[in-house]
Design an enzyme around this catalytic site. Structure first.
Site, mmCIF file in Angstrom:
data_model
loop_
_atom_site.group_PDB
_atom_site.id
_atom_site.type_symbol
_atom_site.label_atom_id
_atom_site.label_comp_id
_atom_site.label_asym_id
_atom_site.label_seq_id
_atom_site.Cartn_x
_atom_site.Cartn_y
_atom_site.Cartn_z
ATOM 1 N N HIS A 61 0.853 -1.185 0.000
ATOM 2 C CA HIS A 61 0.000 0.000 0.000
ATOM 3 C C HIS A 61 0.892 1.239 0.000
ATOM 4 O O HIS A 61 1.001 1.952 0.993
ATOM 5 C CB HIS A 61 -0.962 -0.017 1.188
ATOM 6 C CG HIS A 61 -2.027 -1.032 1.040
ATOM 7 N ND1 HIS A 61 -2.075 -2.165 1.799
ATOM 8 C CD2 HIS A 61 -3.077 -1.095 0.186
ATOM 9 C CE1 HIS A 61 -3.108 -2.884 1.433
ATOM 10 N NE2 HIS A 61 -3.735 -2.265 0.454
ATOM 11 N N HIS A 65 0.910 2.028 -5.692
ATOM 12 C CA HIS A 65 -0.405 1.382 -5.603
ATOM 13 C C HIS A 65 -1.503 2.436 -5.571
ATOM 14 O O HIS A 65 -2.543 2.297 -6.238
ATOM 15 C CB HIS A 65 -0.464 0.500 -4.347
ATOM 16 C CG HIS A 65 -1.784 -0.149 -4.133
ATOM 17 N ND1 HIS A 65 -2.664 0.268 -3.163
ATOM 18 C CD2 HIS A 65 -2.390 -1.174 -4.776
ATOM 19 C CE1 HIS A 65 -3.751 -0.480 -3.215
ATOM 20 N NE2 HIS A 65 -3.618 -1.367 -4.180
#
Length: 100
Positions: A61, A65
């Protein structure tokens, strides 16, 4: 950016490690939102970089992303009909309100 096939890792490389802020700025400009809301471009750019920096060095994350999610959402909203439905709903609501 406008197609499903998109290499976010190439964007990361071209954007010199700042894929989220570069893409965010590009989309806001392309959609006419910078002009419409009279956003100060330098302040907007700094704000987007600060958001991007908050991602740190997470393994998944991360800012790359986030840029991929942003681009996917952009495709869904613009090509999937969401934007048109929102615009139609807004127009209908404004008509109903002005008729009162």
């Amino acid at each position: 950016v406008e197609e499903w096939r998109f290499d976010v890792f190439e964007l990361e490389e071209v954007a010199q490690g700042r894929p989220l802020s570069v893409l965010g700025f590009a989309l806001l400009t392309r959609m006419g939102l910078v002009r419409r809301f009279r956003l100060h471009e330098a302040k907007l750019a700094r704000y987007l970089v600060r958001i991007e920096e908050a991602y740190g060095s997470q393994p998944y994350h991360n800012r790359t992303h986030a840029a991929d999610v942003l681009r996917s959402l952009h495709i869904i909203v613009t090509r999937g009909g969401v934007l048109q439905r929102l615009a139609a709903g807004t127009a209908a609501a404004e008509t109903a309100t002005s008729g009162s």
